[in-house]
Each structure stands twice: as C-alpha cells, then as structure tokens.
Design a protein around this motif. Structure first.
Motif, mmCIF file in Angstrom:
data_model
loop_
_atom_site.group_PDB
_atom_site.id
_atom_site.type_symbol
_atom_site.label_atom_id
_atom_site.label_comp_id
_atom_site.label_asym_id
_atom_site.label_seq_id
_atom_site.Cartn_x
_atom_site.Cartn_y
_atom_site.Cartn_z
ATOM 1 N N GLY A 317 -19.693 39.282 -21.230
ATOM 2 C CA GLY A 317 -19.469 39.914 -19.933
ATOM 3 C C GLY A 317 -18.306 39.279 -19.191
ATOM 4 O O GLY A 317 -17.465 39.974 -18.599
ATOM 5 N N LEU A 318 -18.227 37.955 -19.197
ATOM 6 C CA LEU A 318 -17.102 37.257 -18.568
ATOM 7 C C LEU A 318 -15.784 37.613 -19.250
ATOM 8 O O LEU A 318 -14.767 37.847 -18.593
ATOM 9 C CB LEU A 318 -17.335 35.746 -18.626
ATOM 10 N N HIS A 319 -15.802 37.679 -20.571
ATOM 11 C CA HIS A 319 -14.575 38.018 -21.312
ATOM 12 C C HIS A 319 -14.132 39.442 -21.013
ATOM 13 O O HIS A 319 -12.931 39.714 -20.874
ATOM 14 C CB HIS A 319 -14.810 37.838 -22.815
ATOM 15 N N SER A 320 -15.083 40.362 -20.884
ATOM 16 C CA SER A 320 -14.744 41.751 -20.574
ATOM 17 C C SER A 320 -14.089 41.862 -19.208
ATOM 18 O O SER A 320 -13.123 42.613 -19.018
ATOM 19 C CB SER A 320 -16.006 42.624 -20.632
ATOM 20 N N ASP A 321 -14.604 41.129 -18.212
ATOM 21 C CA ASP A 321 -14.008 41.165 -16.880
ATOM 22 C C ASP A 321 -12.637 40.494 -16.860
ATOM 23 O O ASP A 321 -11.710 40.957 -16.197
ATOM 24 C CB ASP A 321 -14.931 40.475 -15.870
ATOM 25 N N ARG A 322 -12.512 39.385 -17.567
ATOM 26 C CA ARG A 322 -11.221 38.682 -17.568
ATOM 27 C C ARG A 322 -10.121 39.503 -18.225
ATOM 28 O O ARG A 322 -8.974 39.501 -17.781
ATOM 29 C CB ARG A 322 -11.374 37.339 -18.289
ATOM 30 N N THR A 323 -10.466 40.203 -19.294
ATOM 31 C CA THR A 323 -9.477 41.039 -19.980
ATOM 32 C C THR A 323 -9.416 42.439 -19.389
ATOM 33 O O THR A 323 -8.508 43.212 -19.714
ATOM 34 C CB THR A 323 -9.810 41.153 -21.477
ATOM 35 N N ARG A 324 -10.402 42.774 -18.552
ATOM 36 C CA ARG A 324 -10.531 44.092 -17.930
ATOM 37 C C ARG A 324 -10.536 45.208 -18.986
ATOM 38 O O ARG A 324 -9.945 46.274 -18.811
ATOM 39 C CB ARG A 324 -9.428 44.330 -16.893
ATOM 40 N N GLU A 325 -11.212 44.919 -20.105
ATOM 41 C CA GLU A 325 -11.341 45.874 -21.198
ATOM 42 C C GLU A 325 -12.814 46.185 -21.411
ATOM 43 O O GLU A 325 -13.661 45.314 -21.332
ATOM 44 C CB GLU A 325 -10.741 45.283 -22.482
#
Length: 449
Positions: A317-325
């Motif tokens: 979830g954190l990675h998805s928000d950071r990459t906005r993908e």
C-alpha cells in the motif's frame, strides 16, 4: 518580478500546500484509522468465527460440509441484499449514528448464534448477522472518501484493512483457546466462541456514538485551517469525478450501469471468492493436511498466513501511494494468490501447502486494499454511496457462492484440491479483467495536496 521568480513562487506555494495537506492527513489518520481498525476487527471476527466454530459445531449439530457452507451462503445473501440500502441510510443519517447502530445489532445477532440447535436455526441466525453487518464495510469505505484524498487512500485502506488478516490470525489463536472451554457452565466450546466474540461489538457500538464525526467540518479536533485544507483537497477531486463526455455530469443510473462499473463488479467477484475461502475455510484447510494436530495447534498454524498478509498489505500500500500507480499493484497480488492456490493443490508436502495458503491470503487481501482505492475515481460524489455499495454487493455474490461450492466440492471429492483449482481460475480471470479497469496511469495529487 521575472517569470523565473513567479514560477519559483508557484512551486514553493504548491510544495507548502502539499506539506500542509500531508500533515492534516496524518492527523486524520491518527484520529480515525486506529479506531476504525478496532471496529473492523470486531466486524470481521463476527463474520469468520463460524470457520473455527465449525471444527466442533459440525459434529455437534450433525452438519455436512454442504450444510455448513450453506450457513455462510445465507449470511452473504443477506449481506448482498442489505448492503445498498444500508449505504443509502448512512449517507442520509450519518456514519456516527448508523455505524454505531449496526455494531450493536450485529453483535447481538452473532451472540445469539450460540443458540443454534440444527441446520435450519443456524441458517436463520447467520442470515440475521448478514443483514445487520451488511452496511459496515461499504459504509466505512464511503466514509474514508469523506476524509482522505485519493492520493493517500491506498495506505489508509491498507492500514484499515489489515484488520482482516490481523483478525484472522488473532482469532486463530483466540478461537482455538475458546474452543477449549467446552463444558464450562454447560456450554459447548463453539457456543462460548459466539458469546465471547459477539458481545464486544455491542459495547463498541455505543462508543461509536461518541467518537466518530460525520464530516471534517464537524470535527472539533481539527482547527478551521485544517478543515479548509482537507475540504479543498476533497472538493477538487469531486469536481473531476464522474464526468461524461465534454465534461458534462452523468446521471447516477448511467454511472451505475456503465460498463466500467460492471467490470469493477466482476473483478471484485473473482477476488472475493478467494477472500471468502480464506475467511471461512482456512482452519479446515490447515486441518486437512495436519489432521493429527490439536485445535490449539491448528489455530497457531492458521495464524501464519495472516502475519504474512499484514506485512505485504502495509508495504504494498505504501509503495502504491509513493509511485501513485494502481493497476499493476492490483494485478500482481491477484496473480500471487492464484499461484498460491495452485501450489497448495499440487503439493502433497504440508509446509509447501501452508506456503501456498500464505501466498493466497497475502495476495488476495493486498489486492483488495488496492482495489478499493479505484472505484470512486469513476463515480461522481452523488453516486459514490450507492456505487460503492453496488460493487461490494455484486462482488460479494462470490462470498455467497464460494462456501456452498467449496462445501459441495469437498463432499464430492473428499478433499480441497478441486476447491483450490476453482479459486485459482477465478483469480487469474480477475487479474486479466483488472488490466482493463478504468484506473489510468498514475493517481494525481489534488491542487491543494
């Protein structure tokens, strides 16, 4: 002032607004997510405890695998039918009063499941739990859109939804211990299970009345500036969502019946089949390849997949928000879950089978937390309450179908192998369809965020 100075000032102002929005969202997270997490733990506990009760309930009540699966199907049929009107009621009445009332009602209904004496009474009681619990998850998902801009919602959803694997793992240990209370005060272990895991929801329902605020404008724990920052960020998103061609707003019914929303429903149906299988059947699946183990050991083993799930949900979830993908962050966990079911079906080695269950649980729950960041971007603010409930309701037909199908396949084949194949096929299909969802490339930040 030169163009360079003007551009620099604009960038500086945008960065300041973004930092301020982040600070407000962190404050909202601290206030709401832990509390909603506890509420969801109680909700999911009352939904899945029948899986552990089944370890002894099936023998005490003389239930076949099909009958036991049908009890969960009754729950989900009621859940599906009542989800949409419940979300409409929440939008009209407000989250504080509606969610509090739901918690009290389903807590009482779950506690009363201890009174089941045969298959028919169990069907009736689980139907009551489904009716009363139907509005909680879609209601909270709607509630989150009132407080978190889309760019922050994957981590918010993940931190909220880890309640599901946390509860599954926690309840694995707790329920195994409670089943050991068999005979105390004349009650069976599974009866104690429903009593001790149902009453806390009733108590928490009263707390909701005093703790939640319906909208940021009503939150006394936010100052006026913080309320305005959040309101501006959310208003910017609402102005862009649910527009027709040429920027014209669409009617609610045209949005709900659009091919895009129907595609969301089908993808969620495929995903929910695995979620239901993990929630209801994990104790019995683990028991099937550890038949000599006690209920306490089964509880500990069944907790392992949930620990893996919690870690992956938060990190992903954190990675998805950071990459906005969003798209591949949804598809890849679904394929991981499919691979897990295939591994469990093909292997005869218990540690590999447990690894497969870990993969299936981690992938499916992680995919769900990402999935629920996406539908509201295709819905106008006016259609959001009903739209989220429609997707949740139609998708949860999978929850109604899965226990019955898996129970029937188990009775037919005397094992779970065919059920694993069924779940894997649906997850692969769902992942392929998810590639066509109207998610877009990257999630943008509101102007004020």
């Amino acid at each position: 002032m030169t163009h360079r100075h003007i551009a620099s000032a604009v960038v500086s102002a945008a960065a300041g607004a973004h930092d301020r929005c982040q600070q407000v969202c962190k404050k909202v997270s601290r206030r709401l997510l832990a509390f909603l997490f506890v509420c969801f733990v109680l909700s999911f506990l009352d939904r899945i405890n029948i899986g552990f009760a089944g370890l002894t309930m099936m023998g005490d009540l003389g239930l076949s695998g099909t009958q036991f699966g049908l009890a969960s199907t009754c729950f989900y049929i009621a859940y599906i039918c009542c989800g949409i009107p419940s979300n409409m009621a929440l939008a009209r009445i407000g989250a504080r009063r509606w969610i509090g009332s739901l918690m009290i009602a389903w807590g009482l209904a779950s506690t009363c499941t201890s009174l089941a004496t045969d298959a028919t009474s169990l069907y009736l009681l689980r139907t009551l739990v489904g009716i009363t619990e139907a509005g909680f998850l879609p209601g909270v998902l709607l509630y989150m859109t009132f407080w978190f801009p889309a760019a922050y919602r994957a981590r918010a959803n993940a931190l909220f939804m880890i309640a599901m694997p946390f509860t599954a793992g926690f309840s694995s240990v707790l329920s195994g211990l409670i089943l050991g209370m068999d005979g105390i005060w004349g009650l069976k272990g599974w009866q104690w299970l429903f009593v001790l895991e149902g009453l806390p929801s009733v108590l928490m329902g009263f707390v909701v009345f005093y703790y939640l605020d319906d909208r940021p404008q009503q939150a006394k724990w936010l100052d006026r500036e913080e309320q305005q920052v959040l309101a501006q960020a959310l208003a910017a998103e609402r102005s862009d969502a649910g527009q027709g061609s040429g920027g014209r707003p669409r009617s609610i019914w045209s949005e709900l019946l659009s091919p895009q929303i129907l595609l969301f429903c089908v993808v969620y149906f495929c995903l929910v089949n695995t979620l239901a299988m993990i929630a209801v059947w994990t104790p019995l699946i683990v028991k099937s390849f550890n038949s000599a183990s006690s209920n306490g050991v089964i509880g500990l083993l069944a907790a392992i997949p949930q620990v893996c799930t919690i870690v992956l949900m938060v990190v992903w979830g954190l990675h998805s928000d950071r990459t906005r993908e969003r798209r591949w962050h949804l598809v890849l966990p679904m394929l991981l879950a499919a691979a897990g079911w295939i591994l469990t079906a093909l292997s005869a080695y218990p540690p590999l089978q447990l690894l497969g269950v870990c993969m299936a649980a981690s992938g499916s729950y992680t995919a769900m937390s990402i999935f629920w960041t996406t539908p509201d971007q295709s819905l106008s603010f006016q259609a959001r309450a009903v739209g989220i409930a429609v997707i949740n309701a139609i998708g949860n037909i999978g929850s109604a179908v899965n226990p019955l199908v898996i129970g029937w396949l188990k009775d037919l084949t005397q094992g779970f192998g065919s059920g694993f194949a069924y779940a894997a096929i649906l997850m692969i299909l769902g992942a392929l369809l998810a590639l066509r969802l109207p998610i877009g490339g990257r999630v943008g930040l509101p102007a004020t965020c």
